[in-house]
Write a protein that holds these residues in place. Structure first.
Motif, PDB file in Angstrom:
ATOM      1  N   ARG A 108      -3.829   1.257  -3.447  1.00 44.93           N
ATOM      2  CA  ARG A 108      -3.589  -0.177  -3.360  1.00 44.93           C
ATOM      3  C   ARG A 108      -3.240  -0.712  -4.746  1.00 44.93           C
ATOM      4  O   ARG A 108      -3.734  -0.181  -5.747  1.00 44.93           O
ATOM      5  CB  ARG A 108      -4.834  -0.871  -2.807  1.00 44.93           C
ATOM      6  CG  ARG A 108      -5.167  -0.453  -1.388  1.00 44.93           C
ATOM      7  CD  ARG A 108      -6.549  -1.008  -0.949  1.00 44.93           C
ATOM      8  NE  ARG A 108      -7.108  -0.184   0.109  1.00 44.93           N
ATOM      9  CZ  ARG A 108      -7.787   0.939  -0.077  1.00 44.93           C
ATOM     10  NH1 ARG A 108      -8.028   1.377  -1.286  1.00 44.93           N
ATOM     11  NH2 ARG A 108      -8.246   1.624   0.954  1.00 44.93           N
ATOM     12  N   GLY A 151      -8.361   3.016  -4.356  1.00 43.77           N
ATOM     13  CA  GLY A 151      -7.761   4.011  -3.482  1.00 43.77           C
ATOM     14  C   GLY A 151      -8.821   4.659  -2.609  1.00 43.77           C
ATOM     15  O   GLY A 151     -10.024   4.519  -2.862  1.00 43.77           O
ATOM     16  N   VAL A 181      -4.608   6.801   0.124  1.00 39.15           N
ATOM     17  CA  VAL A 181      -4.139   5.418   0.164  1.00 39.15           C
ATOM     18  C   VAL A 181      -4.352   4.840  -1.223  1.00 39.15           C
ATOM     19  O   VAL A 181      -5.456   4.907  -1.764  1.00 39.15           O
ATOM     20  CB  VAL A 181      -4.912   4.579   1.207  1.00 39.15           C
ATOM     21  CG1 VAL A 181      -4.464   3.127   1.172  1.00 39.15           C
ATOM     22  CG2 VAL A 181      -4.750   5.160   2.607  1.00 39.15           C
ATOM     23  N   TYR A 208       0.141   1.593 -10.830  1.00 39.89           N
ATOM     24  CA  TYR A 208       0.515   1.593  -9.405  1.00 39.89           C
ATOM     25  C   TYR A 208       2.013   1.804  -9.186  1.00 39.89           C
ATOM     26  O   TYR A 208       2.422   2.656  -8.401  1.00 39.89           O
ATOM     27  CB  TYR A 208       0.061   0.293  -8.741  1.00 39.89           C
ATOM     28  CG  TYR A 208       0.452   0.209  -7.279  1.00 39.89           C
ATOM     29  CD1 TYR A 208      -0.294   0.886  -6.319  1.00 39.89           C
ATOM     30  CD2 TYR A 208       1.548  -0.536  -6.867  1.00 39.89           C
ATOM     31  CE1 TYR A 208       0.057   0.830  -4.984  1.00 39.89           C
ATOM     32  CE2 TYR A 208       1.903  -0.595  -5.534  1.00 39.89           C
ATOM     33  CZ  TYR A 208       1.154   0.090  -4.592  1.00 39.89           C
ATOM     34  OH  TYR A 208       1.511   0.037  -3.266  1.00 39.89           O
ATOM     35  N   SER A 225       0.750   5.283   0.840  1.00 38.75           N
ATOM     36  CA  SER A 225      -0.105   6.272   1.487  1.00 38.75           C
ATOM     37  C   SER A 225       0.706   7.485   1.900  1.00 38.75           C
ATOM     38  O   SER A 225       1.919   7.411   2.071  1.00 38.75           O
ATOM     39  CB  SER A 225      -0.832   5.681   2.698  1.00 38.75           C
ATOM     40  OG  SER A 225       0.082   5.416   3.734  1.00 38.75           O
ATOM     41  N   VAL A 241       0.847  -1.187   0.000  1.00 42.60           N
ATOM     42  CA  VAL A 241       0.000   0.000   0.000  1.00 42.60           C
ATOM     43  C   VAL A 241       0.881   1.236   0.000  1.00 42.60           C
ATOM     44  O   VAL A 241       1.875   1.298   0.703  1.00 42.60           O
ATOM     45  CB  VAL A 241      -0.918   0.017   1.247  1.00 42.60           C
ATOM     46  CG1 VAL A 241      -1.684   1.311   1.351  1.00 42.60           C
ATOM     47  CG2 VAL A 241      -1.879  -1.156   1.231  1.00 42.60           C
TER      48      VAL A 241
END
Length: 153
Positions: A70, A75, A68, A139, A49, A47
Motif C-alpha cells: 500500500r 504491506g 500486497v 512505493y 499486489s 494497491v
C-alpha cells in the motif's frame, strides 16, 4: 537439498532454501501449472499486489502466496501452507526482497513464519498472514512482479 528459483528454473545443490520470482503477466495469461509463479497484477491504482502459484520445499507446500503493498508504507504477505510428512511441526519460512523494474534491490522484509504444521490424510491447510512496514517513499519505485520470495521449510 536444493535451491529452487521459480521463474528462472535454476537448481543449486546443498541448500534448503528456495527463491521464487513473479512473472509480470496478467493472471489470466499466467501458466498456473508449471514451475513459474503467476502474477496477480495490480488490483487498484492505490494497491500493488501479486500472487505466486504453488511452491514446494522438502515435504512442505505453499499455495497462493500473496503480497500486497500500500502507498502508506504498509504491506501484507499471506499464504496457505501444508506439510505431507511430519508429526513434529514443520514451519514454512519466507523472506521477501523488493526490486525496481531495472533490478535494483530496494528493501527486504521477513523472515515470516507459518504456524507449526502437522500432516494428515488429507493434510490440513494452514492459512496465515504477516503485516509489515516499509519506507512509503519507495512505493512508486517497487516493481511488484520483480519481488523475490526466499523460502524454506
Amino acid at each position: 537439498m536444493k535451491r529452487a528459483t521459480r521463474g528462472l528454473k535454476t537448481a543449486v545443490a546443498a541448500t534448503f532454501a528456495g527463491i521464487a520470482l513473479l512473472i509480470g503477466v496478467p493472471a489470466a495469461h499466467a501458466d498456473t501449472g508449471s514451475a513459474s509463479a503467476q502474477a496477480g497484477g495490480l488490483h487498484t491504482t492505490a494497491v500493488k499486489s501479486a500472487v505466486w502459484g504453488q511452491l514446494h520445499s522438502g515435504d512442505c507446500q505453499q499455495d497462493n502466496g500473496t503480497i500486497v503493498l500500500r502507498p502508506d508504507g504498509t504491506g501484507t504477505f499471506s499464504a496457505t501452507t501444508l506439510t505431507y510428512k511430519t508429526h513434529t511441526g514443520d514451519v514454512w519460512h519466507t523472506t521477501l526482497t523488493f526490486f525496481t523494474t531495472g533490478g535494483t534491490r530496494l528493501f527486504a522484509r521477513g523472515q515470516f513464519n507459518s504456524p507449526r504444521m502437522n500432516d494428515g490424510n488429507p493434510p490440513p491447510k494452514y492459512f496465515w498472514s504477516a503485516d509489515f512496514t516499509y519506507d512509503s517513499g519507495l512505493y512508486s519505485a517497487v516493481d511488484i512482479f520483480k519481488t523475490r520470495q526466499s523460502y524454506s521449510c
